[in-house]
Structures are given as C-alpha cells and as structure tokens.
Design a protein around this motif. Structure first.
Motif, short mmCIF file in Angstrom:
data_model
loop_
_atom_site.label_atom_id
_atom_site.label_comp_id
_atom_site.label_asym_id
_atom_site.label_seq_id
_atom_site.Cartn_x
_atom_site.Cartn_y
_atom_site.Cartn_z
N ARG A 80 0.83 -1.21 0.00
CA ARG A 80 0.00 0.00 0.00
C ARG A 80 0.86 1.25 0.00
NH1 ARG A 80 -4.26 -1.85 4.46
NH2 ARG A 80 -5.92 -2.42 3.04
N GLN A 81 0.30 2.30 -0.55
CA GLN A 81 0.93 3.60 -0.46
C GLN A 81 0.26 4.45 0.60
OE1 GLN A 81 0.87 5.23 -4.40
NE2 GLN A 81 2.60 3.98 -5.06
N ARG A 82 -0.97 4.12 0.93
CA ARG A 82 -1.74 4.86 1.93
C ARG A 82 -2.16 3.92 3.05
NH1 ARG A 82 -5.70 7.68 -2.40
NH2 ARG A 82 -4.06 8.79 -3.50
N PRO A 83 -2.42 4.46 4.23
CA PRO A 83 -2.88 3.60 5.33
C PRO A 83 -4.23 2.98 5.00
CG PRO A 83 -2.35 5.82 6.11
CD PRO A 83 -2.27 5.85 4.62
N GLY A 84 -4.49 1.85 5.59
CA GLY A 84 -5.76 1.16 5.40
C GLY A 84 -5.92 0.08 6.45
N ARG A 85 -6.97 -0.69 6.30
CA ARG A 85 -7.23 -1.77 7.24
C ARG A 85 -6.09 -2.78 7.20
NH1 ARG A 85 -13.21 -3.65 5.74
NH2 ARG A 85 -12.50 -5.43 6.92
N PRO A 86 -5.73 -3.35 8.35
CA PRO A 86 -4.68 -4.37 8.35
C PRO A 86 -5.16 -5.59 7.57
CG PRO A 86 -5.71 -4.22 10.52
CD PRO A 86 -6.28 -3.12 9.69
N GLY A 87 -4.24 -6.23 6.90
CA GLY A 87 -4.62 -7.40 6.11
C GLY A 87 -3.42 -8.20 5.66
N LEU A 88 -3.71 -9.26 4.95
CA LEU A 88 -2.67 -10.16 4.47
C LEU A 88 -2.93 -10.52 3.01
CD1 LEU A 88 -2.67 -12.62 7.51
CD2 LEU A 88 -0.97 -10.84 7.03
N VAL A 89 -1.85 -10.81 2.30
CA VAL A 89 -1.92 -11.35 0.94
C VAL A 89 -1.64 -12.85 1.07
CG1 VAL A 89 -0.97 -11.29 -1.39
CG2 VAL A 89 -1.12 -9.18 -0.04
N LEU A 90 -2.56 -13.68 0.57
CA LEU A 90 -2.46 -15.13 0.70
C LEU A 90 -2.41 -15.77 -0.68
CD1 LEU A 90 -5.35 -15.53 3.30
CD2 LEU A 90 -2.92 -15.26 3.79
N GLY A 91 -1.37 -16.52 -0.96
CA GLY A 91 -1.26 -17.24 -2.22
C GLY A 91 -1.74 -18.67 -2.07
N TYR A 92 -2.31 -19.22 -3.14
CA TYR A 92 -2.81 -20.59 -3.06
C TYR A 92 -2.39 -21.46 -4.24
CZ TYR A 92 -6.52 -18.49 -5.93
OH TYR A 92 -7.22 -17.82 -6.89
N ALA A 93 -1.56 -20.98 -5.11
CA ALA A 93 -1.21 -21.73 -6.32
C ALA A 93 -0.33 -22.94 -6.06
CB ALA A 93 -0.51 -20.81 -7.32
N ALA A 94 0.53 -22.89 -5.06
CA ALA A 94 1.54 -23.92 -4.89
C ALA A 94 1.22 -24.95 -3.81
CB ALA A 94 2.89 -23.26 -4.57
N ARG A 95 0.03 -24.93 -3.26
CA ARG A 95 -0.33 -25.85 -2.17
C ARG A 95 -1.58 -26.63 -2.50
NH1 ARG A 95 4.22 -26.46 0.28
NH2 ARG A 95 5.12 -24.52 0.97
N THR A 96 -1.72 -27.78 -1.85
CA THR A 96 -2.93 -28.58 -2.03
C THR A 96 -4.05 -28.00 -1.17
OG1 THR A 96 -2.45 -30.05 -0.17
CG2 THR A 96 -1.51 -30.66 -2.33
N PRO A 97 -5.30 -28.35 -1.47
CA PRO A 97 -6.40 -27.88 -0.62
C PRO A 97 -6.21 -28.24 0.86
CG PRO A 97 -7.29 -28.68 -2.67
CD PRO A 97 -5.81 -29.02 -2.67
N GLY A 98 -5.69 -29.42 1.14
CA GLY A 98 -5.44 -29.79 2.53
C GLY A 98 -4.39 -28.92 3.19
N ASP A 99 -3.32 -28.63 2.46
CA ASP A 99 -2.27 -27.74 2.98
C ASP A 99 -2.83 -26.34 3.24
OD1 ASP A 99 -0.35 -29.74 2.75
OD2 ASP A 99 0.44 -28.99 0.85
N ILE A 100 -3.67 -25.89 2.35
CA ILE A 100 -4.26 -24.55 2.48
C ILE A 100 -5.13 -24.48 3.73
CG2 ILE A 100 -5.93 -22.97 1.43
CD1 ILE A 100 -4.74 -23.95 -1.32
N THR A 101 -5.96 -25.49 3.93
CA THR A 101 -6.82 -25.52 5.11
C THR A 101 -5.99 -25.54 6.38
OG1 THR A 101 -8.55 -26.64 3.87
CG2 THR A 101 -8.65 -26.82 6.27
N GLU A 102 -4.95 -26.34 6.40
CA GLU A 102 -4.07 -26.41 7.56
C GLU A 102 -3.37 -25.06 7.80
OE1 GLU A 102 -0.07 -28.79 9.06
OE2 GLU A 102 -1.21 -29.56 7.37
N GLY A 103 -2.91 -24.42 6.73
CA GLY A 103 -2.24 -23.13 6.86
C GLY A 103 -3.16 -22.06 7.41
N ILE A 104 -4.40 -22.02 6.96
CA ILE A 104 -5.35 -21.03 7.48
C ILE A 104 -5.65 -21.31 8.95
CG2 ILE A 104 -7.69 -20.11 7.28
CD1 ILE A 104 -5.78 -19.13 5.08
N ALA A 105 -5.74 -22.59 9.34
CA ALA A 105 -5.96 -22.93 10.74
C ALA A 105 -4.78 -22.46 11.59
CB ALA A 105 -6.17 -24.43 10.90
#
Length: 115
Positions: A80-105
């Motif tokens: 960002r160049q300006r302040p805003g709500r806190p947040g995260l960028v999450l990528g999902y291309a390189a992981r399996t659905p199970g890995d993704i679920t575990e990572g979010i947990a």
C-alpha cells in the motif's frame, strides 16, 4: 495447438486452482470469521482484511507470527501507499487444498494469541 493439448492443460489448471481457491475461502470462513476476503474472482492469490482497532496485531506482526508457525503470508501494508485496514496477501497456487486448510488454521492460531 491443433492437437488440443494446450486447451486440455488450461482446463486442468483452472479446475485445480479453483479447488484451491475454494478451499482457502472455506477455511477462512471457518477459521477467520472476522476476516473479509477480497480479490477472489481471479488470480492465484487473494487478500483478507481485518477490522481496525481493538487489540488486534498489526499485519506485519501477524505475518511474523504466522511464519513462526510455518505459514508464509505477506502483510498487506507492504503493498500500500496509503494507510488502510490491516490485512494479508495469501497465495494458493503452490499448495494442495489440505495444505491450504491447515495453513489457514495455523494463521487463526497465530491470531488467537492476541487478547
């Protein structure tokens, strides 16, 4: 191209990434109910934001806590160049659905340590 191999490969990749995206959104809904998902319509990543205020950590602190648990995410404030709500960028291309679920947990576990 005349053989149709490229089109078959693209269909395979679209289905694969759609399953991964859907797994990530479902995991966010289940484990991070206070997060708002943005940018899920296209691409190989999405962003989530959290409400400001309270005792929630900064996005950089949350990204560091997630990394300590083996989950790599990018703080949205880095993009960002300006302040805003806190947040995260999450990528999902390189992981399996199970890995993704575990990572979010694990991400939710990292967030839960803040009062």
């Amino acid at each position: 191209m005349e053989s149709g191999e490229l089109e078959r490969r693209l269909r395979l990749l679209r289905r694969r990434h759609r399953r991964r995206r859907d797994a990530m959104i479902a995991a966010i809904d289940a484990h991070l109910p206070g997060a708002t998902v943005h940018g899920a319509a296209a691409g190989l990543h999405l962003t989530i934001t959290f409400e400001q205020g309270g005792t929630a950590p900064s996005d950089t602190d949350l990204a560091a806590a997630a990394l300590a648990r083996g989950v790599k995410v990018h703080p949205l404030s880095w993009h960002r160049q300006r302040p805003g709500r806190p947040g995260l960028v999450l990528g999902y291309a390189a992981r399996t659905p199970g890995d993704i679920t575990e990572g979010i947990a694990l991400l939710a576990e990292a967030l839960a340590v803040w009062p």
